[in-house]
Design a protein around this motif. Structure first.
Motif, PDB file in Angstrom:
ATOM      1  N   PHE A  50     -63.423   2.654 -16.954  1.00  0.00           N
ATOM      2  CA  PHE A  50     -62.796   3.958 -16.769  1.00  0.00           C
ATOM      3  C   PHE A  50     -61.443   4.044 -17.448  1.00  0.00           C
ATOM      4  N   ARG A  51     -60.725   2.923 -17.520  1.00  0.00           N
ATOM      5  CA  ARG A  51     -59.469   2.957 -18.281  1.00  0.00           C
ATOM      6  C   ARG A  51     -59.757   3.237 -19.748  1.00  0.00           C
ATOM      7  N   THR A  52     -60.820   2.604 -20.260  1.00  0.00           N
ATOM      8  CA  THR A  52     -61.200   2.856 -21.649  1.00  0.00           C
ATOM      9  C   THR A  52     -61.600   4.312 -21.837  1.00  0.00           C
ATOM     10  N   ALA A  53     -62.331   4.852 -20.861  1.00  0.00           N
ATOM     11  CA  ALA A  53     -62.750   6.252 -20.949  1.00  0.00           C
ATOM     12  C   ALA A  53     -61.559   7.193 -20.970  1.00  0.00           C
ATOM     13  N   LEU A  54     -60.555   6.894 -20.150  1.00  0.00           N
ATOM     14  CA  LEU A  54     -59.358   7.736 -20.115  1.00  0.00           C
ATOM     15  C   LEU A  54     -58.645   7.715 -21.463  1.00  0.00           C
ATOM     16  N   THR A  55     -58.552   6.506 -22.046  1.00  0.00           N
ATOM     17  CA  THR A  55     -57.872   6.387 -23.341  1.00  0.00           C
ATOM     18  C   THR A  55     -58.611   7.187 -24.401  1.00  0.00           C
ATOM     19  N   VAL A  56     -59.946   7.063 -24.405  1.00  0.00           N
ATOM     20  CA  VAL A  56     -60.748   7.802 -25.387  1.00  0.00           C
ATOM     21  C   VAL A  56     -60.620   9.301 -25.160  1.00  0.00           C
ATOM     22  N   ALA A  57     -60.619   9.718 -23.885  1.00  0.00           N
ATOM     23  CA  ALA A  57     -60.490  11.149 -23.580  1.00  0.00           C
ATOM     24  C   ALA A  57     -59.182  11.704 -24.087  1.00  0.00           C
TER      25      ALA A  57
ATOM     26  N   SER B 246     -52.938   4.836 -16.058  1.00  0.00           N
ATOM     27  CA  SER B 246     -52.262   5.904 -16.801  1.00  0.00           C
ATOM     28  C   SER B 246     -51.718   5.454 -18.143  1.00  0.00           C
ATOM     29  N   LEU B 247     -51.550   4.145 -18.312  1.00  0.00           N
ATOM     30  CA  LEU B 247     -50.995   3.610 -19.554  1.00  0.00           C
ATOM     31  C   LEU B 247     -49.630   4.220 -19.870  1.00  0.00           C
ATOM     32  N   GLY B 248     -48.917   4.639 -18.826  1.00  0.00           N
ATOM     33  CA  GLY B 248     -47.587   5.200 -19.007  1.00  0.00           C
ATOM     34  C   GLY B 248     -47.556   6.610 -19.544  1.00  0.00           C
ATOM     35  N   ARG B 249     -48.722   7.217 -19.723  1.00  0.00           N
ATOM     36  CA  ARG B 249     -48.778   8.540 -20.365  1.00  0.00           C
ATOM     37  C   ARG B 249     -49.660   9.540 -19.628  1.00  0.00           C
TER      38      ARG B 249
ATOM     39  N   ASN C 229     -45.126  13.865 -28.733  1.00  0.00           N
ATOM     40  CA  ASN C 229     -44.534  13.521 -27.444  1.00  0.00           C
ATOM     41  C   ASN C 229     -45.528  12.844 -26.509  1.00  0.00           C
ATOM     42  N   TYR C 230     -46.790  13.231 -26.599  1.00  0.00           N
ATOM     43  CA  TYR C 230     -47.787  12.644 -25.710  1.00  0.00           C
ATOM     44  C   TYR C 230     -47.774  11.123 -25.825  1.00  0.00           C
ATOM     45  N   VAL C 231     -47.643  10.647 -27.044  1.00  0.00           N
ATOM     46  CA  VAL C 231     -47.668   9.205 -27.281  1.00  0.00           C
ATOM     47  C   VAL C 231     -46.276   8.593 -27.249  1.00  0.00           C
ATOM     48  N   ASN C 232     -45.317   9.257 -27.885  1.00  0.00           N
ATOM     49  CA  ASN C 232     -44.010   8.653 -28.117  1.00  0.00           C
ATOM     50  C   ASN C 232     -42.924   9.064 -27.132  1.00  0.00           C
ATOM     51  N   SER C 233     -43.102  10.178 -26.445  1.00  0.00           N
ATOM     52  CA  SER C 233     -42.075  10.643 -25.519  1.00  0.00           C
ATOM     53  C   SER C 233     -42.710  11.256 -24.272  1.00  0.00           C
ATOM     54  N   PRO C 234     -43.523  10.482 -23.546  1.00  0.00           N
ATOM     55  CA  PRO C 234     -44.217  11.059 -22.384  1.00  0.00           C
ATOM     56  C   PRO C 234     -43.288  11.449 -21.245  1.00  0.00           C
TER      57      PRO C 234
ATOM     58  N   ASN D  45     -48.653  14.782 -19.674  1.00  0.00           N
ATOM     59  CA  ASN D  45     -47.329  14.364 -19.242  1.00  0.00           C
ATOM     60  C   ASN D  45     -46.342  15.449 -19.624  1.00  0.00           C
ATOM     61  N   LEU D  46     -45.150  15.361 -19.070  1.00  0.00           N
ATOM     62  CA  LEU D  46     -44.157  16.413 -19.283  1.00  0.00           C
ATOM     63  C   LEU D  46     -43.718  16.506 -20.736  1.00  0.00           C
ATOM     64  N   GLY D  47     -43.734  15.391 -21.440  1.00  0.00           N
ATOM     65  CA  GLY D  47     -43.323  15.407 -22.840  1.00  0.00           C
ATOM     66  C   GLY D  47     -44.188  16.297 -23.696  1.00  0.00           C
ATOM     67  N   ALA D  48     -45.489  16.341 -23.396  1.00  0.00           N
ATOM     68  CA  ALA D  48     -46.425  17.160 -24.158  1.00  0.00           C
ATOM     69  C   ALA D  48     -46.570  18.564 -23.592  1.00  0.00           C
ATOM     70  N   ASN D  49     -46.651  18.663 -22.258  1.00  0.00           N
ATOM     71  CA  ASN D  49     -47.000  19.927 -21.624  1.00  0.00           C
ATOM     72  C   ASN D  49     -45.928  21.011 -21.758  1.00  0.00           C
ATOM     73  N   PHE D  50     -44.672  20.612 -21.894  1.00  0.00           N
ATOM     74  CA  PHE D  50     -43.596  21.606 -21.822  1.00  0.00           C
ATOM     75  C   PHE D  50     -42.717  21.661 -23.075  1.00  0.00           C
ATOM     76  N   VAL D  51     -43.318  21.367 -24.230  1.00  0.00           N
ATOM     77  CA  VAL D  51     -42.546  21.419 -25.473  1.00  0.00           C
ATOM     78  C   VAL D  51     -42.100  22.833 -25.818  1.00  0.00           C
TER      79      VAL D  51
END
Length: 325
Positions: free
Chosen positions: A11-18, A122-125, A57-62, A92-98
């Protein structure tokens, strides 16, 4: 390797792929970056971001976004309530509220945003995976921190999807309503979702118990708790289907939503409630569930609500959000 470990890894792999698939879809759907508001009567200090910034931001500034979480900010007489924003599931807030955070900050608001419900998966993101009751407790602590920092007596809440659901638990079950002036939900999942019939099918086939077990093993019970058949959803509304009195409530819905379905279930009932279907005010706006984050009419409606504007407000029909989900 145990069965539990295998489930967790799967499921962690699935989340990452999603997450990667979502990012790819956003890239393909984007025609051009959203531009800063260029109205003649103001010059924004911060540039509003669009899809490229959200992907970055999703990846670099979550955990950070332009305009939010300036703990030195002090509310003004014009905007006495700080705004607390919560992103949707898997985001995450970094992506959702740009786009929203810079606009609110430029308008003179003290703006804050919270990543809640993160688990080891969550892998931090990837947010919104943990139990929603725990996420509501995180919101409660965060609001108290904002109030202590700003000296304000209440906050305004802006939440997308699960970000509109968690505050509802906090307001109904934890007495949080007394700390809220305005609530704005973008396609909130407060009444749960049938995931376009998937949950209904799973219930008929007696599979929901199995899915719930896997979600707990994998570390994202907050996802399954958003279904309209979950114990969490039933308990949220067990004491009645109306919202707590006090705050003013605004819900923005889109008929093209394929995530929180049927979309009409997003509507709230109670005093001072304004449910807005985007297509009633902008018929050509085809923004989907995810696309509300960069949909300009949605942001205009949000700004009007936070300013206690008229309930018959009509936004300018321009700069529509992504036609995604």
């Amino acid at each position: 390797m145990s069965v539990t470990e295998q489930h967790t890894r799967t499921f962690r792999t699935a989340l990452t792929v999603a997450a990667a698939c979502a990012a790819t879809a956003l890239t393909l759907s984007a025609a051009s970056p959203a531009q800063a508001d260029s109205r003649a009567d103001e010059t924004p200090k911060l540039r509003e971001g669009g899809v490229p910034e959200a992907l970055w931001n999703y990846v670099n500034s979550p955990g950070a976004v332009s305009g939010a979480n300036d703990w030195s900010c002090r509310p003004t007489a014009e905007h006495p309530e700080p705004v607390v924003m919560l992103p949707g599931t898997f985001f995450n807030l970094g992506a959702n509220f740009v786009k929203a955070a810079p606009r609110l900050k430029n308008a003179g608001y003290c703006v804050y945003a919270l990543n809640y419900g993160q688990t080891p998966a969550s892998l931090g993101r990837v947010g919104g995976l943990g139990p929603n009751r725990e996420s509501a407790a995180q919101l409660d602590a965060f609001v108290d921190k904002v109030l202590a920092s700003t000296g304000a007596s209440k906050v305004d809440i802006v939440g997308h999807s699960l970000g509109g659901n968690v505050p509802m638990w906090w307001m109904k079950k934890m007495d949080g309503a007394k700390k809220v002036d305005n609530y704005v939900g973008w396609a909130p999942s407060s009444h749960g979702t049938d995931l376009n019939g998937i949950v209904g099918l799973g219930t008929k086939l007696n599979l929901m118990g199995f899915v719930t077990h896997l979600s707990n093993v994998a570390g994202f019970p907050g996802v399954i708790e958003q279904t309209n058949t979950s114990d969490y959803t039933r308990e949220l509304w067990a004491d009645g289907d109306t919202v707590p009195s006090g705050p003013r409530y605004t819900v923005v819905m889109t008929k093209y939503d394929t995530v929180v379905t049927p979309y009409a279930t997003q509507a709230l009932k109670g005093d001072k409630v304004d449910n807005v279907l985007l297509q009633d005010v902008c018929p050509n706006d085809r923004a989907g569930h995810m696309g509300l984050f960069n949909d300009d009419p949605t942001l205009q409606i949000t700004m009007n609500a936070l300013a206690d504007g008229p309930t018959d407000f009509k936004p300018e029909c321009r700069d529509f959000g992504l036609q995604l989900l």
